[in-house]
Design a protein around this motif. Structure first.
Motif, short mmCIF file in Angstrom:
data_model
loop_
_atom_site.label_atom_id
_atom_site.label_comp_id
_atom_site.label_asym_id
_atom_site.label_seq_id
_atom_site.Cartn_x
_atom_site.Cartn_y
_atom_site.Cartn_z
N PRO A 30 4.15 -16.03 9.52
CA PRO A 30 4.54 -14.63 9.29
C PRO A 30 3.36 -13.72 9.01
CG PRO A 30 6.06 -16.10 8.19
CD PRO A 30 4.92 -16.95 8.70
N SER A 31 3.17 -12.77 9.92
CA SER A 31 2.09 -11.79 9.86
C SER A 31 2.30 -10.87 11.05
CB SER A 31 0.73 -12.48 9.97
OG SER A 31 0.61 -13.10 11.23
N PRO A 32 1.53 -9.80 11.14
CA PRO A 32 1.61 -9.02 12.38
C PRO A 32 1.24 -9.93 13.55
CG PRO A 32 0.34 -7.85 10.73
CD PRO A 32 0.57 -9.25 10.20
N PHE A 33 1.69 -9.61 14.76
CA PHE A 33 1.38 -10.50 15.89
C PHE A 33 -0.13 -10.64 16.01
CE2 PHE A 33 1.04 -6.53 18.14
CZ PHE A 33 2.19 -5.84 17.81
N PRO A 34 -0.57 -11.88 16.27
CA PRO A 34 -2.01 -12.17 16.22
C PRO A 34 -2.74 -11.96 17.55
CG PRO A 34 -0.77 -14.18 16.46
CD PRO A 34 0.24 -13.06 16.36
N PHE A 35 -2.27 -11.02 18.37
CA PHE A 35 -2.88 -10.79 19.68
C PHE A 35 -2.48 -9.40 20.13
CE2 PHE A 35 0.84 -13.52 19.78
CZ PHE A 35 1.76 -12.68 20.36
N SER A 36 -2.84 -9.02 21.32
CA SER A 36 -2.55 -7.68 21.83
C SER A 36 -1.04 -7.41 21.85
CB SER A 36 -3.08 -7.55 23.26
OG SER A 36 -2.58 -6.37 23.86
N PRO A 37 -0.62 -6.23 21.39
CA PRO A 37 0.80 -5.90 21.44
C PRO A 37 1.32 -5.76 22.87
CG PRO A 37 -0.47 -4.04 20.62
CD PRO A 37 -1.42 -5.19 20.76
N ASP A 64 8.11 -4.96 14.05
CA ASP A 64 7.06 -5.53 13.21
C ASP A 64 7.66 -6.39 12.10
OD1 ASP A 64 4.23 -5.74 12.62
OD2 ASP A 64 4.66 -4.54 10.83
N ALA A 65 8.80 -5.98 11.56
CA ALA A 65 9.45 -6.75 10.49
C ALA A 65 9.80 -8.16 10.95
CB ALA A 65 10.70 -6.04 9.99
N TRP A 66 10.14 -8.32 12.23
CA TRP A 66 10.46 -9.66 12.75
C TRP A 66 9.22 -10.54 12.71
CZ3 TRP A 66 14.01 -9.46 17.67
CH2 TRP A 66 15.16 -8.70 17.39
N TRP A 67 8.06 -9.98 13.04
CA TRP A 67 6.80 -10.73 13.03
C TRP A 67 6.38 -11.06 11.59
CZ3 TRP A 67 4.94 -12.93 17.25
CH2 TRP A 67 5.24 -12.38 18.51
N ARG A 68 6.70 -10.18 10.66
CA ARG A 68 6.28 -10.35 9.27
C ARG A 68 7.26 -11.17 8.43
NH1 ARG A 68 2.18 -6.99 7.55
NH2 ARG A 68 1.55 -5.42 9.06
#
Length: 89
Positions: A30-37, A64-68
């Motif tokens: 869980p974090s912001p996506f770790p690559f280009s959006p 973003d909440a889904w990624w976090r």
């Protein structure tokens, strides 16, 4: 800290290490996506549902909440992702 050590730490922050499973899925921490959006991805949600159509689901199109791991409905938190295309140049 030496320049080489500092440079090594910076490189690790920029390019996270991931373990890609044989089926292509990557466990998401869980974090912001770790690559280009704009990277094309499929995601597997906590509910087990897989979404993404290989053509139009950019990583940034998922909230973003889904990624976090903060989705209002916990079943929508992203557990795994699979990169299916590169961002356009």
């Amino acid at each position: 800290m030496s320049g080489a050590t500092r440079q090594g730490l910076t490189a690790r922050r920029i390019k996270p290490r991931v373990r890609i499973r044989a089926d292509g899925w990557i466990r998401h921490v869980p974090s912001p996506f770790p690559f280009s959006p704009k990277m094309l991805v499929e995601v597997m949600l906590a509910s087990g549902e897989v979404i993404g159509d290989h053509l139009s689901d950019y990583a940034g199109s998922y909230p973003d909440a889904w990624w976090r791991n903060q989705a209002p409905t916990g079943a929508n938190n992203i557990r795994l992702y699979r990169i299916v295309g590169e961002p356009p140049r």
